[in-house]
Every structure is written in C-alpha cells, then in structure tokens.
Design a protein around this motif. Structure first.
Motif, mmCIF file in Angstrom:
data_model
loop_
_atom_site.group_PDB
_atom_site.id
_atom_site.type_symbol
_atom_site.label_atom_id
_atom_site.label_comp_id
_atom_site.label_asym_id
_atom_site.label_seq_id
_atom_site.Cartn_x
_atom_site.Cartn_y
_atom_site.Cartn_z
ATOM 1 N N ILE A 80 29.412 6.152 49.873
ATOM 2 C CA ILE A 80 30.719 6.531 50.402
ATOM 3 C C ILE A 80 30.680 8.013 50.758
ATOM 4 C CG2 ILE A 80 31.721 6.925 48.125
ATOM 5 C CD1 ILE A 80 34.353 5.671 49.401
ATOM 6 N N ALA A 81 31.242 8.320 51.928
ATOM 7 C CA ALA A 81 31.188 9.681 52.452
ATOM 8 C C ALA A 81 32.484 9.985 53.197
ATOM 9 C CB ALA A 81 29.995 9.829 53.406
ATOM 10 N N TYR A 82 32.694 11.274 53.471
ATOM 11 C CA TYR A 82 33.845 11.653 54.293
ATOM 12 C C TYR A 82 33.432 12.688 55.330
ATOM 13 C CZ TYR A 82 34.418 15.951 51.482
ATOM 14 O OH TYR A 82 34.224 17.154 50.857
ATOM 15 N N ALA A 83 34.231 12.760 56.390
ATOM 16 C CA ALA A 83 34.041 13.751 57.451
ATOM 17 C C ALA A 83 35.392 13.983 58.107
ATOM 18 C CB ALA A 83 33.024 13.263 58.479
ATOM 19 N N ARG A 84 35.520 15.072 58.832
ATOM 20 C CA ARG A 84 36.786 15.399 59.491
ATOM 21 C C ARG A 84 36.938 14.756 60.868
ATOM 22 N NH1 ARG A 84 39.779 19.678 57.569
ATOM 23 N NH2 ARG A 84 38.933 20.616 55.706
ATOM 24 N N GLY A 85 35.860 14.615 61.599
ATOM 25 C CA GLY A 85 35.962 14.131 62.969
ATOM 26 C C GLY A 85 35.714 12.654 63.127
ATOM 27 N N LYS A 86 36.171 12.104 64.256
ATOM 28 C CA LYS A 86 35.945 10.684 64.551
ATOM 29 C C LYS A 86 34.465 10.359 64.696
ATOM 30 C CE LYS A 86 40.263 9.648 66.897
ATOM 31 N NZ LYS A 86 40.879 9.181 68.137
ATOM 32 N N ASP A 87 33.664 11.359 65.097
ATOM 33 C CA ASP A 87 32.219 11.129 65.252
ATOM 34 C C ASP A 87 31.494 11.138 63.890
ATOM 35 O OD1 ASP A 87 32.377 13.819 64.627
ATOM 36 O OD2 ASP A 87 31.144 14.489 66.310
ATOM 37 N N GLY A 95 29.429 9.521 46.778
ATOM 38 C CA GLY A 95 28.932 8.653 45.720
ATOM 39 C C GLY A 95 28.202 7.467 46.300
ATOM 40 N N GLU A 96 27.468 6.783 45.430
ATOM 41 C CA GLU A 96 26.728 5.602 45.878
ATOM 42 C C GLU A 96 26.407 4.704 44.693
ATOM 43 O OE1 GLU A 96 22.128 7.128 45.832
ATOM 44 O OE2 GLU A 96 23.221 7.278 47.701
ATOM 45 N N ARG A 97 26.085 3.488 45.013
ATOM 46 C CA ARG A 97 25.552 2.526 44.037
ATOM 47 C C ARG A 97 24.350 1.889 44.711
ATOM 48 N NH1 ARG A 97 29.360 -2.106 41.785
ATOM 49 N NH2 ARG A 97 29.066 -2.961 43.856
ATOM 50 N N GLN A 98 23.148 2.161 44.193
ATOM 51 C CA GLN A 98 21.920 1.662 44.814
ATOM 52 C C GLN A 98 21.467 0.330 44.251
ATOM 53 O OE1 GLN A 98 18.969 4.765 44.675
ATOM 54 N NE2 GLN A 98 19.989 5.923 46.273
ATOM 55 N N GLN A 99 22.055 -0.094 43.131
ATOM 56 C CA GLN A 99 21.735 -1.389 42.540
ATOM 57 C C GLN A 99 23.020 -2.210 42.454
ATOM 58 O OE1 GLN A 99 18.656 -2.475 41.756
ATOM 59 N NE2 GLN A 99 17.836 -0.539 42.491
ATOM 60 N N ARG A 120 42.757 15.166 60.153
ATOM 61 C CA ARG A 120 42.513 13.885 59.490
ATOM 62 C C ARG A 120 41.180 13.914 58.762
ATOM 63 N NH1 ARG A 120 45.503 9.463 61.771
ATOM 64 N NH2 ARG A 120 46.939 10.245 63.327
ATOM 65 N N LEU A 121 41.143 13.156 57.667
ATOM 66 C CA LEU A 121 39.917 12.997 56.900
ATOM 67 C C LEU A 121 39.509 11.534 56.984
ATOM 68 C CD1 LEU A 121 38.066 14.728 55.046
ATOM 69 C CD2 LEU A 121 39.309 13.740 53.118
ATOM 70 N N HIS A 122 38.303 11.285 57.487
ATOM 71 C CA HIS A 122 37.779 9.930 57.632
ATOM 72 C C HIS A 122 36.882 9.639 56.438
ATOM 73 C CE1 HIS A 122 38.992 9.497 61.921
ATOM 74 N NE2 HIS A 122 39.005 10.814 61.794
ATOM 75 N N ILE A 123 37.150 8.551 55.739
ATOM 76 C CA ILE A 123 36.373 8.147 54.571
ATOM 77 C C ILE A 123 35.716 6.811 54.888
ATOM 78 C CG2 ILE A 123 36.500 7.502 52.141
ATOM 79 C CD1 ILE A 123 39.046 9.335 52.060
ATOM 80 N N ARG A 124 34.401 6.742 54.721
ATOM 81 C CA ARG A 124 33.671 5.509 55.034
ATOM 82 C C ARG A 124 32.870 5.022 53.838
ATOM 83 N NH1 ARG A 124 31.269 6.567 61.156
ATOM 84 N NH2 ARG A 124 33.324 6.753 62.144
ATOM 85 N N LEU A 125 32.912 3.718 53.644
ATOM 86 C CA LEU A 125 32.067 3.029 52.676
ATOM 87 C C LEU A 125 31.049 2.234 53.482
ATOM 88 C CD1 LEU A 125 32.846 1.364 49.411
ATOM 89 C CD2 LEU A 125 31.795 -0.071 51.131
ATOM 90 N N PHE A 126 29.761 2.548 53.257
ATOM 91 C CA PHE A 126 28.660 1.886 53.952
ATOM 92 C C PHE A 126 28.029 0.878 52.988
ATOM 93 C CE2 PHE A 126 29.043 6.161 55.697
ATOM 94 C CZ PHE A 126 29.001 5.946 57.069
ATOM 95 N N PRO A 127 28.276 -0.431 53.161
ATOM 96 C CA PRO A 127 27.710 -1.420 52.239
ATOM 97 C C PRO A 127 26.348 -1.925 52.705
ATOM 98 C CG PRO A 127 29.219 -2.511 53.722
ATOM 99 C CD PRO A 127 29.224 -1.043 54.093
ATOM 100 N N TRP A 128 25.508 -2.323 51.744
ATOM 101 C CA TRP A 128 24.269 -3.012 52.076
ATOM 102 C C TRP A 128 23.865 -3.903 50.914
ATOM 103 C CZ3 TRP A 128 23.966 2.153 50.567
ATOM 104 C CH2 TRP A 128 23.077 2.478 49.546
ATOM 105 N N SER A 129 22.919 -4.786 51.175
ATOM 106 C CA SER A 129 22.383 -5.684 50.156
ATOM 107 C C SER A 129 20.876 -5.478 50.098
ATOM 108 C CB SER A 129 22.693 -7.143 50.507
ATOM 109 O OG SER A 129 22.094 -8.016 49.574
#
Length: 151
Positions: A80-87, A95-99, A120-129
């Motif tokens: 999970i990460a955040y950034a200010r811009g749409k790009d 933070g992350e969970r690798q297992q 604006r603050l953009h917060i993204r959760l990047f999921p994977w398996s």
C-alpha cells in the motif's frame, strides 16, 4: 467527514470513510474483489496495473492526514502506497504483506501528509498472489482516515 473542535490553535480533528473506491485490473464479484477474468498469476511482487485506489482531499482547509485504517479479508499479498498526483508519482510506500494468510487483519498505517486546500491524496493497495489461483477474492472493509484540519 466528522469534525471535533480541539482546544488549541484553530485545529479541528477530522475523520472520514474511505468509500470512494476505484479499481484497475480488478473487478467486483459477489464474493469480493478479484483479478479481471479471475485468473491470478503466481507473482512475487506487485503489478503496477492492478490496484484499488481511494482518494482523500479536495477540502477547503489545510488537512493533515495522520493515518488510514481498514479491515482486509482474503488470502492476498499486498503493498500500500500513497502519492499526491493522478499519475501516482512520486509515491511513498506505507506497508506490505509479502506472505498471504487466511486471517482477517485490521490494518492501521501512519500517513502524516499535509494537504493544502484543493489537493488530493491518492492511496493505492496493490494486491498479488504468490500462487496461480482461479478462486481468490478479497475484501476491504471499514476503511477510514483520521487527521486534523488547520485554519
């Protein structure tokens, strides 16, 4: 957004829900969120084109976002990460969970980022398996943020 007046220096405690969710590379199903076409590949890290995004901000006053929290259900790895811009650049990883685990987790992450009026603050959760899967779903529930409005 809920407001509570603090006693010092024209600051107001605020909290709000993370309920304006957008997705890329994912789809919503009856059992939760899953990858498009429900064909998870075995990955060792995030895919930048697959995420859930929440946006905080656009307020009329300066806002110090102090933390975010949510409940995560599902056996996924994530970052999970955040950034200010749409790009979404530059970004700050929080933070992350690798297992992946079968547990339901309450995730609480510090942010401490000041947004000027209209920002604006953009917060993204990047999921994977870490294993290929055709039956993997996850849910993000009870998403909130807390902070302070500054006058």
């Amino acid at each position: 957004m809920m407001r509570k007046k603090a006693e010092r220096m024209e600051q107001t405690a605020v909290s709000g829900n993370l309920d304006n969710m957008a997705m890329k590379g994912l789809e919503e199903a009856e059992r939760g969120l899953t990858i498009e076409k429900n064909q998870w590949p075995a990955d060792i890290d995030e895919a930048g084109n697959r995420y859930v995004e929440f946006v905080i901000g656009g307020a009329e006053k300066t806002l110090l976002v102090q933390q975010i929290s949510f409940v995560l259900e599902g056996k996924i790895c994530y970052r999970i990460a955040y950034a200010r811009g749409k790009d979404f650049y530059p970004r700050t990883d929080m933070g992350e969970r690798q297992q992946a685990t079968d547990s339901t987790d309450k995730v609480v992450l510090p942010v401490n980022e000041t947004l000027n009026p209209g920002e604006r603050l953009h917060i993204r959760l990047f999921p994977w398996s870490t294993k290929a899967d055709k039956d993997l779903y996850f849910k993000i529930k009870e998403g909130t943020f807390t902070g302070v409005e500054i006058e």
